[in-house]
Scaffold this motif. Structure first.
Motif, PDB file in Angstrom:
ATOM      1  N   SER A 276     -14.724   4.626  -6.198  1.00 24.01           N
ATOM      2  CA  SER A 276     -14.231   4.919  -4.904  1.00 24.01           C
ATOM      3  C   SER A 276     -13.961   3.562  -4.039  1.00 24.01           C
ATOM      4  CB  SER A 276     -15.454   5.773  -4.003  1.00 24.01           C
ATOM      5  OG  SER A 276     -16.510   5.040  -3.811  1.00 24.01           O
ATOM      6  N   ASP A 277     -14.584   2.469  -4.237  1.00 24.03           N
ATOM      7  CA  ASP A 277     -14.171   1.217  -3.428  1.00 24.03           C
ATOM      8  C   ASP A 277     -12.963   0.519  -4.189  1.00 24.03           C
ATOM      9  OD1 ASP A 277     -16.430   1.263  -1.835  1.00 24.03           O
ATOM     10  OD2 ASP A 277     -17.780   0.345  -3.435  1.00 24.03           O
ATOM     11  N   VAL A 278     -12.716   0.896  -5.520  1.00 23.91           N
ATOM     12  CA  VAL A 278     -11.697   0.264  -6.171  1.00 23.91           C
ATOM     13  C   VAL A 278     -10.425   1.215  -5.750  1.00 23.91           C
ATOM     14  CG1 VAL A 278     -10.375   0.116  -8.188  1.00 23.91           C
ATOM     15  CG2 VAL A 278     -12.959  -0.422  -8.290  1.00 23.91           C
ATOM     16  N   ILE A 279     -10.454   2.257  -5.721  1.00 23.92           N
ATOM     17  CA  ILE A 279      -9.395   3.344  -5.041  1.00 23.92           C
ATOM     18  C   ILE A 279      -9.312   2.898  -3.581  1.00 23.92           C
ATOM     19  CG2 ILE A 279      -8.907   5.584  -4.408  1.00 23.92           C
ATOM     20  CD1 ILE A 279     -10.608   6.702  -6.863  1.00 23.92           C
ATOM     21  N   ARG A 280     -10.258   2.732  -2.694  1.00 20.96           N
ATOM     22  CA  ARG A 280      -9.822   2.243  -1.519  1.00 20.96           C
ATOM     23  C   ARG A 280      -9.059   1.122  -1.260  1.00 20.96           C
ATOM     24  NH1 ARG A 280     -12.841  -0.630   2.447  1.00 20.96           N
ATOM     25  NH2 ARG A 280     -12.517   0.044   4.490  1.00 20.96           N
ATOM     26  N   LEU A 281      -9.537   0.191  -1.993  1.00 23.41           N
ATOM     27  CA  LEU A 281      -8.772  -1.176  -1.956  1.00 23.41           C
ATOM     28  C   LEU A 281      -7.634  -1.113  -2.464  1.00 23.41           C
ATOM     29  CD1 LEU A 281      -8.846  -4.264  -1.507  1.00 23.41           C
ATOM     30  CD2 LEU A 281     -10.115  -4.557  -3.688  1.00 23.41           C
ATOM     31  N   ALA A 282      -7.384  -0.223  -3.476  1.00 21.18           N
ATOM     32  CA  ALA A 282      -6.186  -0.369  -4.067  1.00 21.18           C
ATOM     33  C   ALA A 282      -5.047   0.242  -2.836  1.00 21.18           C
ATOM     34  CB  ALA A 282      -5.855   0.657  -5.356  1.00 21.18           C
ATOM     35  N   LYS A 283      -5.589   1.235  -2.372  1.00 19.96           N
ATOM     36  CA  LYS A 283      -4.343   1.853  -1.045  1.00 19.96           C
ATOM     37  C   LYS A 283      -4.374   0.816  -0.111  1.00 19.96           C
ATOM     38  CE  LYS A 283      -6.023   6.717  -1.675  1.00 19.96           C
ATOM     39  NZ  LYS A 283      -7.067   7.755  -1.285  1.00 19.96           N
ATOM     40  N   LEU A 284      -5.488   0.012   0.385  1.00 22.06           N
ATOM     41  CA  LEU A 284      -5.307  -0.892   1.250  1.00 22.06           C
ATOM     42  C   LEU A 284      -4.123  -1.890   1.065  1.00 22.06           C
ATOM     43  CD1 LEU A 284      -8.899  -1.531   2.472  1.00 22.06           C
ATOM     44  CD2 LEU A 284      -6.829  -0.688   3.932  1.00 22.06           C
ATOM     45  N   ILE A 285      -4.050  -2.301  -0.476  1.00 18.72           N
ATOM     46  CA  ILE A 285      -3.036  -3.481  -0.615  1.00 18.72           C
ATOM     47  C   ILE A 285      -1.719  -2.923  -1.317  1.00 18.72           C
ATOM     48  CG2 ILE A 285      -5.122  -5.011  -0.884  1.00 18.72           C
ATOM     49  CD1 ILE A 285      -5.057  -4.748  -3.861  1.00 18.72           C
ATOM     50  N   GLY A 286      -1.871  -1.414  -1.217  1.00 14.22           N
ATOM     51  CA  GLY A 286      -0.393  -0.996  -2.030  1.00 14.22           C
ATOM     52  C   GLY A 286      -0.312  -1.228  -3.497  1.00 14.22           C
TER      53      GLY A 286
END
Length: 234
Positions: A6-16
């Motif tokens: 979930s943290d990887v997914i969240r970071l991915a969304k933040l940085i596009g």
């Protein structure tokens, strides 16, 4: 480092980026981390070569770059550092200029260090297994003021409850290179008291709860025994 984390997914969304791209990048960073190298993490040749100079720069300048990473992350979250870490700054809101900047950087870095260390020990005291976060401290093995280069090194941190953190900080207890607890002569002078029997008697030679990633560095533990713990054993 899994793309489903979930943290990887969240970071991915933040940085596009895609979660898979972030997971691959994390694996490449792990491949240049000596701890993960020892675990056999290889990464991709090209990606590893890109990550190596970034890793080297970070390791040599943890304090500035850890703070900078938190500043960038807050910016991606559309937050200021003051908003994101509001609880850390209430008592310094009246400070100004360089004094405030230094205090803000130090508190953010200490907060991130605490998160890393607690996570490393599964949010449990390594001596007592207490698992209430509000009672836990990211205790430095080499004291914060002694070595700037190791302040934010997870190998220089142990998760301890407030009682055992204070006892460790004052040299009343120590930890050997075999990760066993030792009790100082000063503390043993209270062996006939109820609190000693309740909170300390069973600690002698007790094995530390080992972390899931970064073990306490043995050179750091020996430093603590030689310079902090030894003062209570003369």
């Amino acid at each position: 480092m899994d793309s489903r984390n979930s943290d990887v997914i969240r970071l991915a969304k933040l940085i596009g980026r895609t979660a898979n791209a972030v997971a691959i990048r994390l694996t490449n960073f792990a491949a240049v981390d000596p701890y993960h190298q020892a675990r056999g993490i290889k990464g991709m040749d090209g990606g590893r070569k890109q990550c190596q100079p970034i890793w080297d720069e970070f390791v040599e300048n943890r304090e500035s770059l850890l703070f900078e990473s938190e500043r960038i992350l807050a910016e991606k979250e559309n937050l200021t550092l003051e908003e994101k870490f509001e609880g850390l700054f209430r008592d310094i809101k009246d400070l100004k200029g360089e004094t405030k900047i230094r205090e803000v950087k130090m508190r953010i870095n200490q907060n991130v260090f605490r998160q890393i260390v607690l996570s490393n020990y599964s949010t449990k005291c390594a001596v007592s297994n207490i698992d209430i976060p509000d009672l836990l401290v990211a205790s430095h093995i080499i004291p914060w003021a002694v070595n700037e280069n190791e302040r934010l090194n997870p190998e220089n941190g142990i998760c301890l409850s407030s009682l055992y953190d204070k006892a460790f900080d004052k040299g009343l207890i120590g930890i050997t290179e075999q990760f066993s607890v030792v009790i100082s002569k000063d503390l043993k002078m209270n062996a006939n008291k109820d609190y000693y029997q309740k909170y300390f008697a069973e600690l002698e030679n007790k094995k530390l709860l080992l972390p899931i990633r970064y073990l306490p560095k043995k050179e750091f533990l020996q430093f603590h025994l030689d310079t902090v713990f030894s003062k209570r054993n003369n």
